[in-house]
Design a protein around this motif. Sequence first.
Motif, short mmCIF file in Angstrom:
data_model
loop_
_atom_site.label_atom_id
_atom_site.label_comp_id
_atom_site.label_asym_id
_atom_site.label_seq_id
_atom_site.Cartn_x
_atom_site.Cartn_y
_atom_site.Cartn_z
N ASP A 141 0.79 -1.23 0.00
CA ASP A 141 0.00 0.00 0.00
C ASP A 141 0.82 1.29 0.00
O ASP A 141 0.28 2.35 -0.28
CB ASP A 141 -0.96 -0.01 1.20
CG ASP A 141 -1.97 -1.14 1.13
OD1 ASP A 141 -2.36 -1.49 0.00
OD2 ASP A 141 -2.36 -1.68 2.18
N ILE A 142 2.11 1.20 0.33
CA ILE A 142 2.97 2.39 0.26
C ILE A 142 4.20 2.12 -0.60
O ILE A 142 4.40 2.75 -1.64
CB ILE A 142 3.43 2.87 1.66
CG1 ILE A 142 2.25 3.32 2.51
CG2 ILE A 142 4.42 4.04 1.51
CD1 ILE A 142 2.65 3.89 3.86
N ALA A 143 5.03 1.18 -0.16
CA ALA A 143 6.34 0.98 -0.80
C ALA A 143 6.22 0.60 -2.27
O ALA A 143 7.06 0.98 -3.09
CB ALA A 143 7.13 -0.08 -0.04
N GLU A 144 5.15 -0.15 -2.62
CA GLU A 144 4.92 -0.48 -4.02
C GLU A 144 3.99 0.53 -4.70
O GLU A 144 4.27 1.00 -5.80
CB GLU A 144 4.32 -1.89 -4.15
CG GLU A 144 5.29 -2.99 -3.76
CD GLU A 144 4.67 -4.38 -3.87
OE1 GLU A 144 5.40 -5.36 -3.67
OE2 GLU A 144 3.46 -4.48 -4.15
N ALA A 145 2.90 0.85 -4.03
CA ALA A 145 1.87 1.69 -4.66
C ALA A 145 2.41 3.06 -5.08
O ALA A 145 2.09 3.55 -6.17
CB ALA A 145 0.69 1.86 -3.69
N TYR A 146 3.22 3.66 -4.24
CA TYR A 146 3.69 5.02 -4.54
C TYR A 146 4.67 5.07 -5.71
O TYR A 146 4.43 5.78 -6.70
CB TYR A 146 4.28 5.65 -3.28
CG TYR A 146 4.74 7.07 -3.49
CD1 TYR A 146 3.82 8.09 -3.77
CD2 TYR A 146 6.09 7.40 -3.43
CE1 TYR A 146 4.24 9.39 -3.98
CE2 TYR A 146 6.52 8.71 -3.64
CZ TYR A 146 5.58 9.69 -3.91
OH TYR A 146 6.01 10.99 -4.13
N PRO A 147 5.78 4.30 -5.69
CA PRO A 147 6.69 4.33 -6.86
C PRO A 147 6.02 3.86 -8.15
O PRO A 147 6.33 4.36 -9.23
CB PRO A 147 7.83 3.39 -6.46
CG PRO A 147 7.78 3.34 -4.97
CD PRO A 147 6.34 3.47 -4.61
N LEU A 148 5.10 2.88 -8.04
CA LEU A 148 4.44 2.37 -9.24
C LEU A 148 3.46 3.38 -9.84
O LEU A 148 3.00 3.21 -10.97
CB LEU A 148 3.71 1.07 -8.93
CG LEU A 148 4.60 -0.17 -8.82
CD1 LEU A 148 3.81 -1.36 -8.30
CD2 LEU A 148 5.24 -0.50 -10.16
N LYS A 149 3.15 4.43 -9.10
CA LYS A 149 2.33 5.52 -9.62
C LYS A 149 3.21 6.65 -10.14
O LYS A 149 3.13 7.02 -11.33
CB LYS A 149 1.41 6.04 -8.51
CG LYS A 149 0.69 7.34 -8.81
CD LYS A 149 -0.23 7.23 -10.02
CE LYS A 149 -1.00 8.53 -10.25
NZ LYS A 149 -1.71 8.54 -11.55
N VAL A 150 4.05 7.22 -9.28
CA VAL A 150 4.72 8.47 -9.66
C VAL A 150 5.84 8.26 -10.69
O VAL A 150 6.02 9.11 -11.57
CB VAL A 150 5.27 9.21 -8.41
CG1 VAL A 150 4.12 9.63 -7.51
CG2 VAL A 150 6.29 8.38 -7.65
N PHE A 151 6.59 7.16 -10.59
CA PHE A 151 7.72 7.01 -11.52
C PHE A 151 7.27 6.68 -12.94
O PHE A 151 7.71 7.34 -13.89
CB PHE A 151 8.72 5.97 -11.00
CG PHE A 151 9.98 5.92 -11.82
CD1 PHE A 151 10.91 6.95 -11.78
CD2 PHE A 151 10.22 4.85 -12.68
CE1 PHE A 151 12.06 6.92 -12.56
CE2 PHE A 151 11.37 4.82 -13.46
CZ PHE A 151 12.29 5.85 -13.40
N PRO A 152 6.38 5.68 -13.14
CA PRO A 152 5.90 5.45 -14.51
C PRO A 152 5.18 6.67 -15.09
O PRO A 152 5.28 6.94 -16.29
CB PRO A 152 4.95 4.26 -14.36
CG PRO A 152 5.41 3.56 -13.12
CD PRO A 152 5.88 4.67 -12.21
N ASP A 153 4.46 7.41 -14.24
CA ASP A 153 3.84 8.65 -14.72
C ASP A 153 4.91 9.61 -15.24
O ASP A 153 4.75 10.24 -16.29
CB ASP A 153 3.06 9.34 -13.59
CG ASP A 153 1.70 8.69 -13.34
OD1 ASP A 153 1.34 7.74 -14.08
OD2 ASP A 153 0.99 9.14 -12.41
N ALA A 154 5.99 9.75 -14.48
CA ALA A 154 7.06 10.67 -14.87
C ALA A 154 7.75 10.21 -16.15
O ALA A 154 8.15 11.04 -16.98
CB ALA A 154 8.09 10.80 -13.74
N VAL A 155 7.89 8.90 -16.32
CA VAL A 155 8.51 8.36 -17.54
C VAL A 155 7.61 8.57 -18.75
O VAL A 155 8.08 8.75 -19.87
CB VAL A 155 8.86 6.87 -17.36
CG1 VAL A 155 9.32 6.24 -18.67
CG2 VAL A 155 9.95 6.71 -16.30
#
Length: 400
Positions: A141-155
């Motif tokens: 809910d945090i360690a996976e959910a957050y990077p899997l949202k913001v980083f692919p969005d940024a890419v």
Amino acid sequence: MSIDTTVDRAVSTIDPFSHGFLRDPYPHHEALRETGPVVWLEQYGIWAMARHQEVRDALTDWQTYCSSAGVGLSDFRKEPPWRPPSIILEADPPLHTRTRAVLTRILSPAAINNLRATFEREAELLVARLIEQREFDGIADIAEAYPLKVFPDAVGLSEDGRENLLPYGSMVFNSFGPRNDLFDAAMANAGPVRDWIMSKCSRAALAPGGLGMQIFQAVDSGELTEAEAGMLVRSFLSAGIDTTVYGLGNALSCFAYYPEQWRILRENPKLIRGAFEEVLRFEAPVQTFFRTTTKAVDVSGVGIGDGEKVLLFLAAANRDPRRWDRPDIFDVNRRATGHMTFGTGIHGCVGQAVARLESEAIFGALTKRVASFELTGKPELRLNNTLRGLDTLPLRVVPA
């Protein structure tokens, strides 16, 4: 220069890829550090370095310890890799110089700062939802959910299929070890996952303005070929997520196990960046990387031959008492600069600024809203040949 590689060789029977080692590596790290500056690992016929000085020296000497033969156990000069080698991670100058320059520009301090507002907004939204739940899994809910949202969005990656990102990262990082059960499990669904990743690495698949499309702009300026740009996007997607997922999970675990350190952080949020560095030192998400010698070399009186694989224990270097005072203590006030988790030298992690930004955003939001973390169950490890972190971290938060 002639170097005798047969005398005064410290030998260990430790298997650094066994389940027992991976579950609790730190006693083994201490044993390796105390066995000698360079140790021969009988099980695999390779050299190992676990002390800070030797690990740092090897990482900064790319001419002697190359990456282009692979940063895992297998030697690309002797056996073909399961995927095309990364032209950033598994490359040396001059190719590495050219590709690194593109990524360094794309991930400049100004570029990272442009991401800050979006990353902080997404962190605030996520933390607000979790505060309402009170109980959640810190990993999913945090360690996976957050990077899997913001980083692919940024890419600039579309949302469909993002569930393939973590399995692909597992394939990559488990492949740096031997062909053991962890590798086999990671590769069980390799075909479809690899096909999806490759389909997302083309210019046509990426959103305008994102980091991925900026890589392709280097094709237009003559710095990269179209194929090289696609390979760099692929490297982005494999290296830019898993390490951050493991790092954020380890940080949450540290603050759950050491609540007094969380109290210190809440009282002085300016410590957040330094506290994340201490997490990276104390509970390194990236435990090891390999190099391959390009010539015979003498290391602290030990001769290593040409073409030898050398396993660098980054996490063991991070707890070397020769470098750190009270290395087995987690202390957010510690100045942890100099840890080896991001590597160092020309192959130092190119995306470390993104990882730091993500940690600052998520823990900035948490310090404002969470008085403490409580474990509601036993965390489970996620075994990996290269990375160290958790599969589950059941938490309850006490709102501030």
